[in-house]
Motif scaffolding. Structure first.
Motif, mmCIF file in Angstrom:
data_model
loop_
_atom_site.group_PDB
_atom_site.id
_atom_site.type_symbol
_atom_site.label_atom_id
_atom_site.label_comp_id
_atom_site.label_asym_id
_atom_site.label_seq_id
_atom_site.Cartn_x
_atom_site.Cartn_y
_atom_site.Cartn_z
ATOM 1 N N SER A 157 0.817 -1.213 0.000
ATOM 2 C CA SER A 157 0.000 0.000 0.000
ATOM 3 C C SER A 157 0.852 1.264 0.000
ATOM 4 N N ARG A 158 2.129 1.143 0.351
ATOM 5 C CA ARG A 158 3.045 2.298 0.313
ATOM 6 C C ARG A 158 3.628 2.517 -1.077
ATOM 7 N N TRP A 159 3.376 1.575 -1.994
ATOM 8 C CA TRP A 159 3.930 1.681 -3.342
ATOM 9 C C TRP A 159 2.878 1.792 -4.442
ATOM 10 N N HIS A 269 -2.315 6.937 18.761
ATOM 11 C CA HIS A 269 -3.423 7.674 18.133
ATOM 12 C C HIS A 269 -3.903 6.944 16.877
ATOM 13 N N GLY A 270 -2.970 6.372 16.114
ATOM 14 C CA GLY A 270 -3.350 5.614 14.922
ATOM 15 C C GLY A 270 -4.178 4.390 15.267
ATOM 16 N N VAL A 271 -3.794 3.712 16.352
ATOM 17 C CA VAL A 271 -4.560 2.536 16.801
ATOM 18 C C VAL A 271 -5.971 2.945 17.214
ATOM 19 N N VAL A 272 -6.069 4.063 17.956
ATOM 20 C CA VAL A 272 -7.386 4.548 18.396
ATOM 21 C C VAL A 272 -8.254 4.918 17.191
ATOM 22 N N LEU A 273 -7.644 5.590 16.204
ATOM 23 C CA LEU A 273 -8.385 5.950 14.993
ATOM 24 C C LEU A 273 -8.943 4.703 14.303
ATOM 25 N N ALA A 274 -8.129 3.646 14.246
ATOM 26 C CA ALA A 274 -8.562 2.412 13.588
ATOM 27 C C ALA A 274 -9.700 1.751 14.357
ATOM 28 N N LEU A 275 -9.558 1.669 15.669
ATOM 29 C CA LEU A 275 -10.536 0.938 16.484
ATOM 30 C C LEU A 275 -11.840 1.704 16.688
ATOM 31 N N THR A 276 -11.853 2.980 16.354
ATOM 32 C CA THR A 276 -13.087 3.762 16.500
ATOM 33 C C THR A 276 -13.739 4.045 15.143
ATOM 34 N N SER A 391 -7.229 -1.343 2.377
ATOM 35 C CA SER A 391 -6.334 -0.233 2.041
ATOM 36 C C SER A 391 -7.072 0.900 1.347
ATOM 37 N N SER A 392 -8.002 0.559 0.450
ATOM 38 C CA SER A 392 -8.715 1.607 -0.286
ATOM 39 C C SER A 392 -9.761 2.300 0.589
ATOM 40 N N SER A 393 -10.211 1.637 1.641
ATOM 41 C CA SER A 393 -11.211 2.227 2.540
ATOM 42 C C SER A 393 -10.587 3.058 3.657
ATOM 43 N N ILE A 394 -9.340 2.739 4.009
ATOM 44 C CA ILE A 394 -8.620 3.461 5.074
ATOM 45 C C ILE A 394 -7.334 4.027 4.470
ATOM 46 N N PRO A 395 -7.433 5.051 3.611
ATOM 47 C CA PRO A 395 -6.248 5.490 2.858
ATOM 48 C C PRO A 395 -5.222 6.290 3.656
ATOM 49 N N ARG A 396 -5.674 7.132 4.557
ATOM 50 C CA ARG A 396 -4.782 7.999 5.320
ATOM 51 C C ARG A 396 -5.327 8.152 6.740
ATOM 52 N N ARG A 401 -3.870 3.215 8.681
ATOM 53 C CA ARG A 401 -3.989 2.133 7.709
ATOM 54 C C ARG A 401 -3.217 0.902 8.159
ATOM 55 N N ALA A 402 -2.012 1.113 8.683
ATOM 56 C CA ALA A 402 -1.201 -0.003 9.175
ATOM 57 C C ALA A 402 -1.913 -0.732 10.304
ATOM 58 N N ALA A 403 -2.470 0.030 11.251
ATOM 59 C CA ALA A 403 -3.184 -0.577 12.374
ATOM 60 C C ALA A 403 -4.452 -1.279 11.904
ATOM 61 N N SER A 404 -5.138 -0.695 10.921
ATOM 62 C CA SER A 404 -6.392 -1.268 10.424
ATOM 63 C C SER A 404 -6.154 -2.601 9.726
ATOM 64 N N ILE A 405 -5.152 -2.651 8.860
ATOM 65 C CA ILE A 405 -4.830 -3.897 8.148
ATOM 66 C C ILE A 405 -4.503 -5.002 9.143
ATOM 67 N N ALA A 406 -3.677 -4.660 10.132
ATOM 68 C CA ALA A 406 -3.274 -5.661 11.119
ATOM 69 C C ALA A 406 -4.450 -6.091 11.983
ATOM 70 N N PHE A 407 -5.274 -5.133 12.410
ATOM 71 C CA PHE A 407 -6.395 -5.476 13.275
ATOM 72 C C PHE A 407 -7.406 -6.371 12.551
ATOM 73 N N VAL A 408 -7.753 -6.014 11.317
ATOM 74 C CA VAL A 408 -8.720 -6.818 10.562
ATOM 75 C C VAL A 408 -8.201 -8.243 10.397
ATOM 76 N N ASN A 409 -6.921 -8.360 10.060
ATOM 77 C CA ASN A 409 -6.348 -9.693 9.862
ATOM 78 C C ASN A 409 -6.261 -10.474 11.166
ATOM 79 N N ALA A 410 -5.881 -9.794 12.253
ATOM 80 C CA ALA A 410 -5.781 -10.455 13.557
ATOM 81 C C ALA A 410 -7.150 -10.891 14.055
ATOM 82 N N PHE A 411 -8.118 -9.982 13.971
ATOM 83 C CA PHE A 411 -9.470 -10.297 14.431
ATOM 84 C C PHE A 411 -10.041 -11.472 13.641
#
Length: 503
Positions: A157-159, A269-276, A391-396, A401-411
């Motif tokens: 997603s960084r490329w 803060h990024g983790v909180v943004l993802a989880l909320t 990645s396309s739903s959580i662009p910035r 985005r990093a926390a969201s990808i990991a959380f979705v996959n972990a969950f």
């Protein structure tokens, strides 16, 4: 043709005054394609090979056919526990590892360490002699492997842009799906050819050989993979500019974490943004039910064995369904990227899986039961597109985005723990309880996906009316973005506001 036009206004200068800067600043479509091809050829083959090695861990089910369960004196519950405990470690490390990926400038070194360590632990599986040994080994294997899958998705997603990343994720997962089939072919050769060599059982050789190969590739990684657009040393300055600028054109904002995002408070803060974010939870539950609904993958050799063939033939028969499903996944993801459509491509994939389950339940012939495996394996294409949807739903911002990808996959992988007990031997050879459960889970996953799609439709309508914003854009990031794509700050704001979700 230029990818973007020169938007700077002339302030009384002649056209000749602007000729040189314009040629220096703009990049052509051909130039961008060359950069994408360069990244594809430099990074994708290595990542695909690593995905094959990563998912050959499914060879525990192959080793089961040739004595692992008997040698370690495991009952069905203990064997299922050895499968599920891997995901306990896997779930635990997903978010921390991706936050590390967001923070460090040289991801190739991090990924090299991860691959080398998991290869070593995989090889050590050959030393296990009882249930406690295998449980501990499998837990740490999952703990270490956890970093690789979500890290690879974030890395891509960084490329790549939103309409490029889906196919690249599909190629990575092609490695996953081929691993399921190639693992069977490799296991067939090792289990039959290495049995008793130097007094060691064939299934132990299976882990020794595969673990050693993985360690070797892990040591090669630093010399092959790129880092990020801003830190890859073998790119020219212009290539770095194009790599960053084209992502700005795609989303509207530069994709490079600043010092604040890399700090402890910024990461939290990024983790909180993802989880909320409700989008993250929708994707998490959809992926959760998807993985549970396709849990047959861990047991395909056992399911195939019900056809009545020898162990070697059974392992060989697992390859064609995975190979065919891989081709379908690549084609489906390519078309999804080309059209920008997500949900109905997922529906197509799920439909084949559901059809496969129904045929498996009703078929009376060996041929019918075997054909059902092809449809079941084709279901995995839906999850590949779903990962790109994150990645396309959580662009910035990148840390979210990093926390969201990991959380979705972990969950989602939490679901792999209970479904490890969904295919007990006593339910064979029909496994109707298992298949009916899988059907219900996939239907539930599709229902969540439909609700999510409609939610994105409503968000896009609000974006059109200016009633909401997709992400926060601070002044410094907008200035950097405007500088990269050579626009005014006002034009950069318009690019940010033009963002729309893909569904």
């Amino acid at each position: 043709m230029s990818v973007h036009s020169d938007t700077k206004e002339s302030k009384g200068a002649s056209s000749g005054d602007f000729a040189e800067p314009q040629q220096r600043d703009e990049w052509s479509a051909d130039e961008e394609r060359r950069l994408v091809r360069k990244m594809d050829w430099r990074c994708m083959p290595a990542l695909i090979i690593l995905f094959i090695l990563n998912f050959i861990r499914g060879n525990l089910s192959n080793a089961r056919l040739k004595g692992l369960q008997d040698d370690l004196h495991l009952n069905d519950t203990e064997y299922s526990t050895c499968l599920s405990v891997l995901f306990a470690g896997y779930i635990f490390m997903q978010i921390p590892s991706n936050l590390i990926m967001n923070t460090i400038p040289y991801p190739r070194l991090f990924m090299s360490v991860v691959v080398t360590l998991w290869g070593a632990v995989s090889a050590f599986t050959a030393l296990c002699h009882d249930f406690p040994h295998l449980v501990v080994c499998r837990f740490f294997l999952g703990f270490i492997e956890a970093a690789f899958y979500p890290a690879s998705v974030y890395y891509l997603s960084r490329w790549y842009t939103r309409k490029e990343i889906g196919l690249r994720i599909a190629f990575l997962n092609a490695g996953n799906m081929l691993a399921q089939g190639l693992g069977g072919l490799l296991a067939a050769g090792i289990l039959s050819g290495m049995e008793g060599v130097r007094g060691i059982r064939g299934w132990r050789w299976l882990f020794i050989i595969e673990g050693t190969i993985t360690v070797a590739f892990g040591l090669i990684i630093p010399f092959v993979l790129a880092d990020y657009p801003t830190t890859t040393k073998w790119l020219t300055e212009r290539e770095r500019m194009v790599a960053q600028g084209r992502l700005v054109k795609d989303i509207g904002l530069v994709d490079n974490p600043d010092a604040q995002e890399k700090s402890g408070s910024g990461v939290w803060h990024g983790v909180v943004l993802a989880l909320t974010d409700v989008k993250v939870w929708c994707l998490a539950f959809m992926y959760f039910t998807y993985l549970m609904g396709l849990s047959f993958g861990q047991f395909l050799p056992t399911i195939t064995q019900t056809l009545g063939y020898s162990t070697t033939i059974t392992l060989l028969l697992t390859f064609p369904p995975w190979a065919f499903a891989t081709l379908f996944a690549l084609a489906n993801s390519w078309h999804s990227d080309r059209t920008g459509e997500k949900f109905f491509h997922i529906v197509l994939s799920y439909s084949f899986a559901l059809l496969g389950y129904i045929v498996a339940l009703t078929a009376k012939t060996v041929a019918g039961k075997y054909i059902s495996l092809f449809g079941m394996c084709m279901g995995f294409s839906g999850g590949i597109i779903l990962l790109g949807w994150i990645s396309s739903s959580i662009p910035r911002p990148p840390v979210k985005r990093a926390a969201s990808i990991a959380f979705v996959n972990a969950f989602a992988n939490i679901g792999q723990i209970p479904t490890s007990y969904l295919w007990p031997s006593k339910w064979g050879s029909k496994y109707w309880q298992s298949f009916v459960t899988e059907i219900c889970l996939l239907v539930l996953s599709l229902s969540i996906g439909l609700a999510y799609r409609q939610y994105l439709v409503s968000l896009n309508k609000k974006l059109e009316k200016g009633q909401t914003e997709a992400f926060k854009a601070n002044g410094k990031a907008m200035e950097q973005s405007a500088d990269l794509v050579h626009t005014t700050l006002q034009e950069e704001k318009e690019i940010v506001h033009s963002f729309r979700y893909l569904y």
